[in-house]
Design an enzyme around this catalytic site. Sequence first.
Site, PDB file in Angstrom:
ATOM      1  N   PRO A  93       0.838  -1.197   0.000  1.00 58.94           N
ATOM      2  CA  PRO A  93       0.000   0.000   0.000  1.00 58.94           C
ATOM      3  C   PRO A  93       0.875   1.250   0.000  1.00 58.94           C
ATOM      4  O   PRO A  93       1.798   1.380   0.809  1.00 58.94           O
ATOM      5  CB  PRO A  93      -0.797  -0.133   1.304  1.00 58.94           C
ATOM      6  CG  PRO A  93      -0.804  -1.603   1.599  1.00 58.94           C
ATOM      7  CD  PRO A  93       0.521  -2.097   1.127  1.00 58.94           C
ATOM      8  N   GLU A  94       0.617   2.164  -0.930  1.00 60.32           N
ATOM      9  CA  GLU A  94       1.390   3.388  -1.028  1.00 60.32           C
ATOM     10  C   GLU A  94       0.574   4.537  -0.451  1.00 60.32           C
ATOM     11  O   GLU A  94      -0.500   4.337   0.104  1.00 60.32           O
ATOM     12  CB  GLU A  94       1.797   3.618  -2.483  1.00 60.32           C
ATOM     13  CG  GLU A  94       2.678   2.492  -3.023  1.00 60.32           C
ATOM     14  CD  GLU A  94       3.179   2.722  -4.439  1.00 60.32           C
ATOM     15  OE1 GLU A  94       3.009   3.840  -4.965  1.00 60.32           O
ATOM     16  OE2 GLU A  94       3.746   1.782  -5.017  1.00 60.32           O
TER      17      GLU A  94
END
Length: 271
Positions: A2-3
């Site tokens: 997840p960014e």
Amino acid sequence: MPELPEVEVTRLSFAARITGAHIVSMRMGKPLRWPLGLEPQALVSCQVTGVRRRGKYLLVDLETGLLLIHLGMSGSLNFSETQGSPGPHDHMDLVTTQGILRLHDPRRFGAVVWAPSEQSPQAFKLLGHLGVEPLGAGFDLAAFQAGLKRRNSPIKQVLLAGDVVVGVGNIYASEALFLSGIRPTTKAAKLTKPRVAKLHQAVREVLALAVAKGGSSLRDFVSAEGKNGYFQLEAAVYGRAGLACRVCTTPIKQILQGQRSTFFCPVCQKY
């Protein structure tokens, strides 16, 4: 992993619903990357006063201290009035008067850490090296230009490092470089001021669009409401190796940089 957009989407999907709640209990499962830092029962009765984000960390503010949550490589949060029995990959249940916040993390690279304040050694160790927030007012063009001038590494690697600007992960670095017409292998210090200005704007645009689209669900990312993201459907280059560029129809190229896949158009990204 997840960014920044996925972490921000996660925050937006539960922050308002948990703010004001009091902690009833806290269950920690198998050990994560770092220990919690206190006994879970010490947080009972604490009120949640808000949820912020710093880079890829979620900061759950409490009456006493705060919880720093990182989703690691494959983690996700779910906030609901009720939860089923925890499975083998459910490593935290924060039970509050307004719902249960559950961390699901199959690979256990995530973390839940308590710190007495954001200035404490526990928090500074995790947050102190992070660069400026790209979606905030502090993302100043002149400072961004100065930071890049000091770096002789390829621009893609500098963006991923997170010390000049935080949270521009692999997907969104490739997209921002495409939008600004910059080849990912170009040395950061070699970029002209007009190119840096285009990149500065592209980083903002790409990340804002990704948040609006709910992030990217390439594998198993969902928000705290269980919703998928759709940015990947609009990606210009990421994950499109061999496919025609959406602008010039040239096949998109894929290379490795620092053991991470990079995607770019050899015609649209000349510099």
